[in-house]
Design a protein around this motif. Structure first.
Motif, PDB file in Angstrom:
ATOM      1  N   GLU A   1     -14.868   8.309  -4.939  1.00  0.00           N
ATOM      2  CA  GLU A   1     -16.296   7.970  -5.044  1.00  0.00           C
ATOM      3  C   GLU A   1     -17.126   9.151  -4.537  1.00  0.00           C
ATOM      4  O   GLU A   1     -16.913   9.653  -3.443  1.00  0.00           O
ATOM      5  CB  GLU A   1     -16.593   6.729  -4.210  1.00  0.00           C
ATOM      6  CG  GLU A   1     -15.968   5.455  -4.757  1.00  0.00           C
ATOM      7  CD  GLU A   1     -16.649   4.959  -6.021  1.00  0.00           C
ATOM      8  OE1 GLU A   1     -17.815   5.350  -6.254  1.00  0.00           O
ATOM      9  OE2 GLU A   1     -16.016   4.193  -6.771  1.00  0.00           O
TER      10      GLU A   1
ATOM     11  N   GLU B   1       0.826  -1.208   0.000  1.00  0.00           N
ATOM     12  CA  GLU B   1       0.000   0.000   0.000  1.00  0.00           C
ATOM     13  C   GLU B   1       0.861   1.260   0.000  1.00  0.00           C
ATOM     14  O   GLU B   1       0.596   2.214  -0.743  1.00  0.00           O
ATOM     15  CB  GLU B   1      -0.945  -0.019   1.205  1.00  0.00           C
ATOM     16  CG  GLU B   1      -2.027  -1.087   1.086  1.00  0.00           C
ATOM     17  CD  GLU B   1      -2.875  -1.211   2.335  1.00  0.00           C
ATOM     18  OE1 GLU B   1      -2.438  -0.750   3.409  1.00  0.00           O
ATOM     19  OE2 GLU B   1      -3.990  -1.772   2.237  1.00  0.00           O
TER      20      GLU B   1
ATOM     21  N   LYS C   1      -7.956   1.529  -9.726  1.00  0.00           N
ATOM     22  CA  LYS C   1      -9.306   1.989 -10.077  1.00  0.00           C
ATOM     23  C   LYS C   1      -9.583   3.359  -9.462  1.00  0.00           C
ATOM     24  O   LYS C   1     -10.125   4.257 -10.126  1.00  0.00           O
ATOM     25  CB  LYS C   1     -10.338   0.973  -9.595  1.00  0.00           C
ATOM     26  CG  LYS C   1     -11.770   1.336  -9.946  1.00  0.00           C
ATOM     27  CD  LYS C   1     -12.751   0.269  -9.454  1.00  0.00           C
ATOM     28  CE  LYS C   1     -14.186   0.646  -9.781  1.00  0.00           C
ATOM     29  NZ  LYS C   1     -15.155  -0.368  -9.290  1.00  0.00           N
ATOM     30  N   LEU C   2      -9.195   3.531  -8.201  1.00  0.00           N
ATOM     31  CA  LEU C   2      -9.416   4.810  -7.521  1.00  0.00           C
ATOM     32  C   LEU C   2      -8.614   5.927  -8.180  1.00  0.00           C
ATOM     33  O   LEU C   2      -9.115   7.036  -8.380  1.00  0.00           O
ATOM     34  CB  LEU C   2      -9.041   4.686  -6.047  1.00  0.00           C
ATOM     35  CG  LEU C   2      -9.345   5.898  -5.158  1.00  0.00           C
ATOM     36  CD1 LEU C   2     -10.833   6.194  -5.140  1.00  0.00           C
ATOM     37  CD2 LEU C   2      -8.832   5.665  -3.742  1.00  0.00           C
TER      38      LEU C   2
ATOM     39  N   LYS D   1      -5.811  -3.664  -7.632  1.00  0.00           N
ATOM     40  CA  LYS D   1      -6.967  -3.336  -8.467  1.00  0.00           C
ATOM     41  C   LYS D   1      -7.731  -2.140  -7.909  1.00  0.00           C
ATOM     42  O   LYS D   1      -8.080  -1.203  -8.646  1.00  0.00           O
ATOM     43  CB  LYS D   1      -7.891  -4.553  -8.563  1.00  0.00           C
ATOM     44  CG  LYS D   1      -9.113  -4.334  -9.446  1.00  0.00           C
ATOM     45  CD  LYS D   1      -9.962  -5.604  -9.490  1.00  0.00           C
ATOM     46  CE  LYS D   1     -11.197  -5.401 -10.365  1.00  0.00           C
ATOM     47  NZ  LYS D   1     -12.027  -6.641 -10.408  1.00  0.00           N
ATOM     48  N   ARG D   2      -7.979  -2.155  -6.598  1.00  0.00           N
ATOM     49  CA  ARG D   2      -8.719  -1.059  -5.970  1.00  0.00           C
ATOM     50  C   ARG D   2      -7.943   0.248  -6.067  1.00  0.00           C
ATOM     51  O   ARG D   2      -8.512   1.307  -6.361  1.00  0.00           O
ATOM     52  CB  ARG D   2      -8.999  -1.412  -4.503  1.00  0.00           C
ATOM     53  CG  ARG D   2      -9.945  -0.440  -3.802  1.00  0.00           C
ATOM     54  CD  ARG D   2     -10.072  -0.760  -2.318  1.00  0.00           C
ATOM     55  NE  ARG D   2     -10.461  -2.127  -2.065  1.00  0.00           N
ATOM     56  CZ  ARG D   2      -9.793  -2.967  -1.306  1.00  0.00           C
ATOM     57  NH1 ARG D   2      -8.672  -2.591  -0.723  1.00  0.00           N
ATOM     58  NH2 ARG D   2     -10.224  -4.192  -1.110  1.00  0.00           N
ATOM     59  N   PHE D   3      -6.634   0.180  -5.832  1.00  0.00           N
ATOM     60  CA  PHE D   3      -5.785   1.368  -5.886  1.00  0.00           C
ATOM     61  C   PHE D   3      -5.795   1.982  -7.284  1.00  0.00           C
ATOM     62  O   PHE D   3      -5.988   3.199  -7.445  1.00  0.00           O
ATOM     63  CB  PHE D   3      -4.357   1.007  -5.483  1.00  0.00           C
ATOM     64  CG  PHE D   3      -3.385   2.155  -5.548  1.00  0.00           C
ATOM     65  CD1 PHE D   3      -3.264   3.034  -4.483  1.00  0.00           C
ATOM     66  CD2 PHE D   3      -2.598   2.354  -6.674  1.00  0.00           C
ATOM     67  CE1 PHE D   3      -2.376   4.103  -4.543  1.00  0.00           C
ATOM     68  CE2 PHE D   3      -1.707   3.415  -6.744  1.00  0.00           C
ATOM     69  CZ  PHE D   3      -1.599   4.293  -5.675  1.00  0.00           C
TER      70      PHE D   3
ATOM     71  N   ARG E   1      -6.333  -7.602  -5.013  1.00  0.00           N
ATOM     72  CA  ARG E   1      -7.461  -6.765  -4.587  1.00  0.00           C
ATOM     73  C   ARG E   1      -6.978  -5.356  -4.249  1.00  0.00           C
ATOM     74  O   ARG E   1      -7.605  -4.361  -4.619  1.00  0.00           O
ATOM     75  CB  ARG E   1      -8.122  -7.405  -3.367  1.00  0.00           C
ATOM     76  CG  ARG E   1      -9.576  -7.031  -3.155  1.00  0.00           C
ATOM     77  CD  ARG E   1     -10.147  -7.850  -2.002  1.00  0.00           C
ATOM     78  NE  ARG E   1     -10.135  -9.275  -2.295  1.00  0.00           N
ATOM     79  CZ  ARG E   1      -9.905 -10.222  -1.388  1.00  0.00           C
ATOM     80  NH1 ARG E   1      -9.682  -9.904  -0.129  1.00  0.00           N
ATOM     81  NH2 ARG E   1      -9.919 -11.488  -1.738  1.00  0.00           N
ATOM     82  N   ILE E   2      -5.842  -5.264  -3.547  1.00  0.00           N
ATOM     83  CA  ILE E   2      -5.275  -3.963  -3.185  1.00  0.00           C
ATOM     84  C   ILE E   2      -4.847  -3.207  -4.440  1.00  0.00           C
ATOM     85  O   ILE E   2      -5.139  -2.014  -4.595  1.00  0.00           O
ATOM     86  CB  ILE E   2      -4.079  -4.145  -2.224  1.00  0.00           C
ATOM     87  CG1 ILE E   2      -4.569  -4.625  -0.852  1.00  0.00           C
ATOM     88  CG2 ILE E   2      -3.295  -2.839  -2.075  1.00  0.00           C
ATOM     89  CD1 ILE E   2      -3.448  -5.038   0.081  1.00  0.00           C
TER      90      ILE E   2
END
Length: 312
Positions: free
Chosen positions: A263, A222, A256-257, A252-254, A249-250
């Motif tokens: 959001e 992270e 994408k954000l 992909k989420r990072f 998951r970390i």
């Protein structure tokens, strides 16, 4: 440095370097040198460009130092990639680079060398540290950690659904005998696991969880992802290869954000142009080809993702 511990097959080698190198005179970072598979191909693609490598592992650093002496365009640093911002300016004299690669997880030489304590297949001291000179070994941690902490680590980082049962068995065993070797721990876990997964060693998830915790792998990831995006030039790319769902998951989420911005409530009257988006994802997630998986079974779970900086 020519023994069995040097054998490592770099996953999605050409695909990752193709995505990374966009400027043959640019500055690049390999966050996980390992045995230098990706590093050497990057250097092959560069003209006047330079490359900075990171690794925690002292054996990997030996290989890196040998390459450093062969090629003046390459520098190796023994540190986590999470600290890259501190070293980029020292090595390159600038704060921004053209590309950063992270090939996550444990390398084949680390897994195959029983003395490193990562393997549940070969007996060795229960260590699991990527840098054996820093931090607490797995054996030292297991000797003092509470039952709940052990269970939580295996559940959160190994996704082991029988973590409570296994943690209890570990604590009962250590009450009369110190747990000092990998096969000791593997046997305790296997006997406490009531439902073995087909084709998977029953100690896989427990060992993964403990290893990730001991090395702070997800925390480093992270921090490293944030440091990487802060260190990219416009047009620069972050290329990440992950090997299990927690890492991916970390990542992909990072990404994408970064690519979509924060959001916001659905009906808020704000256009994308007002979000000051500075990154975009490049293509879809890439997985190894069938032939690569056949040649290297450890590549089967790998996922490659790419993020590009599009504005300051």
């Amino acid at each position: 440095m020519t023994d069995a511990t040097s054998k490592h097959i770099s996953v999605m080698l050409n695909e990752s370097v193709d995505m990374l190198v966009t400027n043959t005179d640019g500055l690049y970072v390999d966050g996980t040198f390992g045995r230098g598979g990706h590093t050497r191909l990057v250097l092959d693609r560069l003209d006047k460009g330079k490359l900075l490598g990171f690794d925690k592992d002292p054996v990997a650093i030996e290989f890196g130092k040998a390459l450093e002496s062969e090629d003046s365009r390459f520098t190796i640093v023994q540190d986590t990639f999470a600290a890259m911002s501190e070293h980029i300016n020292d090595v390159f004299g600038v704060d921004k680079v053209d590309g950063i690669m992270m090939d996550l997880g444990v390398s084949s030489p680390q897994l195959d060398d029983a003395e490193r304590g990562f393997s549940f297949m070969n007996d060795g001291p229960l260590d699991m540290r990527m840098n054996p000179d820093k931090g607490m070994s797995a054996a030292d941690w297991i000797a003092v950690a509470g039952e709940k902490e052990i269970a939580d680590v295996m559940y959160q980082y190994g996704e082991e659904r029988f973590s409570r049962r296994i943690a209890k068995a570990i604590c009962e065993y250590r009450a009369h005998t110190p747990i000092l070797t990998t096969l000791q721990l593997s046997k305790i876990v296997a006997e406490a696991n009531p439902a073995w997964e087909k084709g998977k060693n029953p100690a896989t998830r427990a060992f993964q969880g403990i290893r990730i915790f001991i090395n702070n792998e997800l925390g480093d990831l992270e921090t490293g992802l944030e440091a990487a995006t802060e260190s990219l030039k416009v047009g620069g790319r972050l290329v990440v290869i992950s090997f299990h769902s927690l890492e991916d998951r970390i990542v992909k989420r990072f990404m994408k954000l970064k690519a979509k911005g924060p959001e916001l409530p659905r009906h808020l009257p704000i256009r994308n142009a007002h979000l000051d988006i500075k990154f975009k994802t490049v293509g879809k997630a890439i997985k190894p080809s069938e032939s690569e998986v056949n040649d290297n079974v450890r590549s089967r779970s790998a996922v490659l993702r790419v993020l590009e900086k599009i504005s300051d």
